[in-house]
Enzyme design. Structure first.
Site, PDB file in Angstrom:
ATOM      1  N   THR A  29     -41.654  53.958  37.568  1.00 60.16           N
ATOM      2  CA  THR A  29     -42.098  52.568  37.609  1.00 60.16           C
ATOM      3  C   THR A  29     -42.463  52.118  36.207  1.00 60.16           C
ATOM      4  O   THR A  29     -43.104  52.844  35.460  1.00 60.16           O
ATOM      5  CB  THR A  29     -43.309  52.389  38.548  1.00 60.16           C
TER       6      THR A  29
ATOM      7  N   PHE B 132     -44.629  49.636  34.029  1.00 56.92           N
ATOM      8  CA  PHE B 132     -45.848  48.834  34.068  1.00 56.92           C
ATOM      9  C   PHE B 132     -45.928  48.002  32.791  1.00 56.92           C
ATOM     10  O   PHE B 132     -45.383  48.388  31.755  1.00 56.92           O
ATOM     11  CB  PHE B 132     -47.092  49.722  34.160  1.00 56.92           C
TER      12      PHE B 132
END
Length: 273
Positions: A173, A175
């Site tokens: 992921t 961020f």
């Protein structure tokens, strides 16, 4: 002391991302939603915020994209990429056969959908606001299990029943750190844009892409989203290599401003290492 807002409670991947920034003397502020993270920074409760923006399995986090495009004047300060590994957790003593429902954040549920369908067929999947909240709820709910990080299981007294339940290896992921202002160029930068057309017409996307092609700018992402004004009205999110102060990027954006309703710079920031 720098206050950093993140999607809480304690034990989320967002908190791990905030801690991995390596900033000295930070005070973490747990928020219940991505919108609340933005609000905390907007209102001065936090100097910075950490929010997920893209996952390698589920794609973009639309709550973050929409907040950047429509709801805030904050900019992306930097990005970081975190390896994501999910566990199936439950109250101690729970067996896989005891599970009647799975609690998961929608992004987490999507990243583990095939595993859940294969190993827990027929169980309902209940949405949670965050991965850590899913673990909090599951540990006090008979028959419930949660998809979440092993750290959250440790914090809230849950037991890991299965580790590595994400559907694909290499799950990551991205961020972003949000705050105020455009970061100075480093020579290894990325720029994120929200592009709004004056009206939909044939060749509109080609016109946008041509400006970047003429300037020899590499796009790393392009995505359309509804403008929320009416059905069929869309705008584009674009990530590109380079900084807004680079002459080629500045020229491309100046040309686009003459042709589009709005060119909103969401941030110019160092690329993740």
């Amino acid at each position: 002391m720098t206050t950093i807002a993140f999607l809480g409670p304690a034990g989320t991947f967002s908190e791990m991302a905030a801690l991995s920034l390596g900033l000295p003397e930070t005070d973490p502020l747990a928020c219940t939603s991505i919108a609340e993270v933005f609000e905390a920074v907007e209102r001065g409760k936090a100097a910075l915020g950490v929010v997920p923006i893209e996952n390698s399995i589920e794609g973009s986090v639309t709550a973050t994209l929409d907040a950047l495009a429509f709801d805030t004047t904050l900019e992306i300060q930097r990005e970081l990429v975190l390896d994501i590994r999910f566990s199936l957790v439950a109250a101690p003593g729970t067996a896989l056969a005891d599970i009647t429902e799975v609690i998961a954040h929608p992004q987490a549920g999507g990243q583990c959908r095939r595993w859940i369908d294969r190993n827990l067929p027929g169980r309902s999947v209940i949405a949670a606001n965050s991965n850590a909240e899913a673990v909090q709820t599951a540990v006090v709910t008979p028959g419930a299990a949660a998809v979440g990080p092993a750290l959250a299981a440790e914090i809230y007294g849950a037991e890991v029943l299965e580790d590595g339940v994400q559907d694909y290896a290499g799950n990551q992921t991205r961020f972003v750190l949000i705050g105020r202002g455009i970061q100075p160029p480093t020579g290894h930068d990325k720029t994120s844009l929200a592009l709004f057309m004056k009206k939909d017409k044939p060749g509109a996307l080609l016109m946008i892409l041509s400006e970047f092609a003429y300037a020899d700018i590499n796009l790393t992402k392009i995505q359309s989203r509804p403008t929320k004004r009416q059905l069929g009205d869309y705008m584009f999110f674009v990530d590109l290599e380079g900084h807004v102060e680079d002459p080629s990027v500045r020229l491309a954006l100046d040309c686009l401003r003459l042709k589009l309703r709005e060119v909103k710079v969401l941030g110019s920031y160092p690329k993740a290492v």
